[in-house]
Design a protein around this motif. Structure first.
Motif, PDB file in Angstrom:
ATOM      1  N   LYS A  52     -14.582  -1.247   1.391  1.00 24.57           N
ATOM      2  CA  LYS A  52     -14.913  -0.126   2.280  1.00 24.57           C
ATOM      3  C   LYS A  52     -13.851   0.972   2.214  1.00 24.57           C
ATOM      4  O   LYS A  52     -14.008   2.033   2.818  1.00 24.57           O
ATOM      5  CB  LYS A  52     -15.059  -0.625   3.719  1.00 24.57           C
ATOM      6  N   VAL A  53     -12.765   0.689   1.481  1.00 22.92           N
ATOM      7  CA  VAL A  53     -11.688   1.669   1.320  1.00 22.92           C
ATOM      8  C   VAL A  53     -12.012   2.559   0.118  1.00 22.92           C
ATOM      9  O   VAL A  53     -12.382   2.065  -0.954  1.00 22.92           O
ATOM     10  CB  VAL A  53     -10.337   0.958   1.109  1.00 22.92           C
ATOM     11  N   ASN A  83     -14.825  -0.285 -11.854  1.00 18.19           N
ATOM     12  CA  ASN A  83     -13.865  -0.058 -12.934  1.00 18.19           C
ATOM     13  C   ASN A  83     -12.426  -0.052 -12.433  1.00 18.19           C
ATOM     14  O   ASN A  83     -11.526  -0.560 -13.096  1.00 18.19           O
ATOM     15  CB  ASN A  83     -14.173   1.262 -13.649  1.00 18.19           C
ATOM     16  N   LEU A  84     -12.206   0.511 -11.250  1.00 13.72           N
ATOM     17  CA  LEU A  84     -10.850   0.518 -10.702  1.00 13.72           C
ATOM     18  C   LEU A  84     -10.405  -0.905 -10.348  1.00 13.72           C
ATOM     19  O   LEU A  84      -9.266  -1.291 -10.603  1.00 13.72           O
ATOM     20  CB  LEU A  84     -10.773   1.425  -9.471  1.00 13.72           C
ATOM     21  N   ARG A  85     -11.322  -1.677  -9.776  1.00 12.55           N
ATOM     22  CA  ARG A  85     -10.971  -3.062  -9.442  1.00 12.55           C
ATOM     23  C   ARG A  85     -10.638  -3.854 -10.706  1.00 12.55           C
ATOM     24  O   ARG A  85      -9.674  -4.630 -10.743  1.00 12.55           O
ATOM     25  CB  ARG A  85     -12.112  -3.742  -8.676  1.00 12.55           C
ATOM     26  N   TYR A 107      -2.501   2.647  -2.517  1.00 12.34           N
ATOM     27  CA  TYR A 107      -3.044   1.598  -1.666  1.00 12.34           C
ATOM     28  C   TYR A 107      -1.933   0.711  -1.118  1.00 12.34           C
ATOM     29  O   TYR A 107      -0.923   0.470  -1.774  1.00 12.34           O
ATOM     30  CB  TYR A 107      -4.037   0.716  -2.448  1.00 12.34           C
ATOM     31  N   LYS A 108      -2.174   0.211   0.092  1.00 13.06           N
ATOM     32  CA  LYS A 108      -1.259  -0.758   0.692  1.00 13.06           C
ATOM     33  C   LYS A 108      -1.734  -2.167   0.346  1.00 13.06           C
ATOM     34  O   LYS A 108      -2.937  -2.433   0.306  1.00 13.06           O
ATOM     35  CB  LYS A 108      -1.213  -0.582   2.209  1.00 13.06           C
ATOM     36  N   PHE A 164      -7.275  -3.710   6.486  1.00 16.80           N
ATOM     37  CA  PHE A 164      -6.395  -3.789   5.321  1.00 16.80           C
ATOM     38  C   PHE A 164      -7.046  -3.049   4.149  1.00 16.80           C
ATOM     39  O   PHE A 164      -8.251  -2.774   4.164  1.00 16.80           O
ATOM     40  CB  PHE A 164      -6.136  -5.250   4.945  1.00 16.80           C
ATOM     41  N   GLU A 165      -6.236  -2.748   3.158  1.00 15.77           N
ATOM     42  CA  GLU A 165      -6.748  -2.120   1.943  1.00 15.77           C
ATOM     43  C   GLU A 165      -6.810  -3.139   0.806  1.00 15.77           C
ATOM     44  O   GLU A 165      -7.814  -3.261   0.119  1.00 15.77           O
ATOM     45  CB  GLU A 165      -5.871  -0.914   1.573  1.00 15.77           C
TER      46      GLU A 165
END
Length: 551
Positions: free
Chosen positions: A309-310, A317-319, A393-394, A442-443
């Motif tokens: 949801k962030v 692709n980013l993951r 990102y945290k 959380f992120e």
């Protein structure tokens, strides 16, 4: 005011403890408020290190391995497990299964709670209904459904009342359980703390304080609580002389001590303040030749969970770019050095054997293996799709030394491999990490999951849309249907096909980088030569202390 009194009491207790150690650790006894006698400095008290605090002593609320270990030391279910991890009768003296595998009848032993009350079948009925009751909001309520107990899914959904759950007390000594479909690992499930009994009258008398102090925790297991309060760094247990199998318990008690820093842990071990201690990093190389060193395989999977949801993290692709960007071999070989292995999977090794007699991992593929060049390709595609060049990102991480070391390495690797990505670490106690995850606050997070029972579903069920453990908020209707069928549908009735479909389910999770696996935990442990018979398990309760001896 109550908090001030607690702090003063704790300070006084610490002062007294230090004084006893300074005087040579002579034996002494004292009584706590509920009359339980504690033994200080006993040679027969096992001193065990925990690296995180106990989050809850409530069997139906607890969610973490540390809590489960402590709960299992004082509470006993229908079954326990033997050294090999196979289920053995515990609170029950006999079990009868119908030919169709849908009805179990358990006869309970003549056993007592630590307050002298008889352990009855209703204690199990009450506990299981409480687990399934939506009002309880237990994160482990899904286990009732996994067990296949009749009407479980409808009760969990609030469509039926808890009194319609397929469990009833025929009489004080007879528990009858009805299933909606046969479950091959049902007996093993009943050795898990979520299915442990709770005395209804005691629970109601304790109110909101239930399971928060020695006065509000009953024991029907090998030991009973003598000193405990939430978030305490020391938890003391003494032998439960009212336990039905008390003759088999050779220890006077157990003292759990929370020590998070590796050097402090080893100092305590070398000083004799610990009998059992975990090693980390360079310590493994230093002590692996010691005769008191042992390496234990574990089932815990450590992985990064990302909140989809962030903004940005919804992008596959980013993951994938992040998942491929860190060197897992370096993590297990250069940082942990404790027998941990690279995880290129969502279902760990040595978890479960299929109808073919082979471990799940033997006939399945690997996924998201470290590949920094490929990570960069995924990253460039993500930047185009998202229209951004930089990302920040945290990442939450618990405050244990090993977890922080791994997180810092991953942080460096990601930032080096993917220019423009910044990872900010948020360090906190595990309890806070879990609370933040449960709230969706959380992120990303470096987290872990230990297998509760010997089936791939103990992991794969986590990522269904409605699972309380689906912290990343991934949703896939095809995946949901597959998992539901494997739990209580057509696949549940066809073990061979079910097994193959579970392999497909894992592939779906990995192909979309729902989680970013890091490693499967191994444990490097020091155990004093005077200590024997600690049972280590990779599934369920990871350490069982009932049969421990200390010479």
């Amino acid at each position: 005011m109550k908090k001030v009194k607690k702090l003063l009491t704790l300070a006084l207790a610490m002062t007294l403890s230090i004084s006893l150690v300074a005087c040579g650790g002579a034996k002494s006894t004292s009584n706590n408020s509920n009359g339980t006698q504690t033994t200080q400095g006993s040679d027969k008290t096992l001193k065990v290190q925990f690296d995180v605090e106990i989050a809850s002593m409530d069997p139906q609320i607890a969610t973490d391995g540390t809590s489960f270990e402590a709960i299992a030391a004082v509470t006993e279910g229908i079954y326990s497990v033997d050294k090999a991890g196979s289920p053995i009768l515990a609170a029950a003296e006999s079990a009868e299964k119908s030919e169709d595998g849908l009805t179990y009848t358990f006869k309970l032993r003549d056993a007592k709670w630590s307050n002298g009350t008889k352990v009855t079948a209703n204690d199990f009925v009450f506990a299981w209904r409480r687990l399934a009751d939506p009002k309880t909001a237990s994160e482990y309520a899904f286990m009732i459904g996994i067990a296949g107990i009749k009407n479980a899914e409808d009760v969990l959904a609030g469509k039926k009342g808890v009194e319609e759950l397929g469990v009833k007390a025929k009489d004080d000594n007879t528990l009858v359980v009805e299933l909606s479909h046969p479950v091959t690992f049902f007996e093993s499930l009943l050795s898990f703390p979520s299915f442990f009994p709770v005395n209804e009258e005691f629970y109601k008398q304790s109110g909101d304080s239930f399971a928060t102090s020695p006065n509000t925790i009953l024991a029907n297991g090998p030991y009973k609580i003598s000193s405990y309060e939430p978030a305490a760094t020391t938890i003391e247990l003494v032998k439960n002389t009212d336990y039905w199998d008390a003759d088999a318990v050779k220890l006077d008690g157990i003292k759990f001590q929370v020590i998070k820093e590796a050097q402090q842990t080893m100092l305590a071990y070398q000083n004799g303040d610990l009998d059992v201690a975990a090693l980390a990093g360079e310590q493994v190389e230093q002590f692996k030749a010691d005769p008191e060193f042992t390496n234990v395989a574990a089932g815990y999977l450590w992985y990064i969970s990302v909140n989809q949801k962030v903004a940005g993290l919804e992008n596959e692709n980013l993951r994938k770019a992040i998942a491929l960007a860190y060197d897992k071999e370096a993590i297990v070989n250069n940082i942990l050095k404790d027998g941990s292995v690279v995880a290129d999977f969502a279902v760990p090794q040595l978890l479960a054997t299929g109808p073919d007699g082979k471990d799940f991992r033997e006939t399945t593929g690997t996924y998201l293996s470290t590949d920094k060049a490929k990570a960069l390709e995924f990253y460039n595609n993500a930047k185009k799709e998202l229209g951004k060049e930089t990302f920040k990102y945290k990442m939450m991480v618990e405050d244990t030394e090993s977890a922080q070391n791994v997180a810092q390495f991953i942080q460096s690797e990601i930032q080096t491999t993917l220019p423009g990505v910044t990872i900010e670490l948020e360090v906190m106690p595990k309890k806070n990490r879990v609370e933040r995850m449960q709230a969706g606050d959380f992120e990303s997070v470096l987290t872990r999951w230990g297998p509760d029972y010997a089936d791939p579903m103990t992991y794969l069920d986590m990522w269904t849309t409605d699972s309380p453990n689906n912290y990343g908020f991934w949703t896939n209707s095809e995946y949901d249907k597959l998992i539901k069928s494997a739990k209580d549908g057509e696949l549940a009735l066809n073990p061979e096909k079910r097994w193959e479909e579970l392999k497909k389910a894992e592939k779906m999770v990995m192909d979309e980088a729902v989680i970013l696996p890091v490693y499967q935990k191994g444990n490097a442990v020091m155990i004093k030569k005077s200590v024997s018979n600690i049972e280590f398990h990779s599934v369920g309760v990871t350490r069982i202390f009932k049969n421990v001896t200390k010479n």
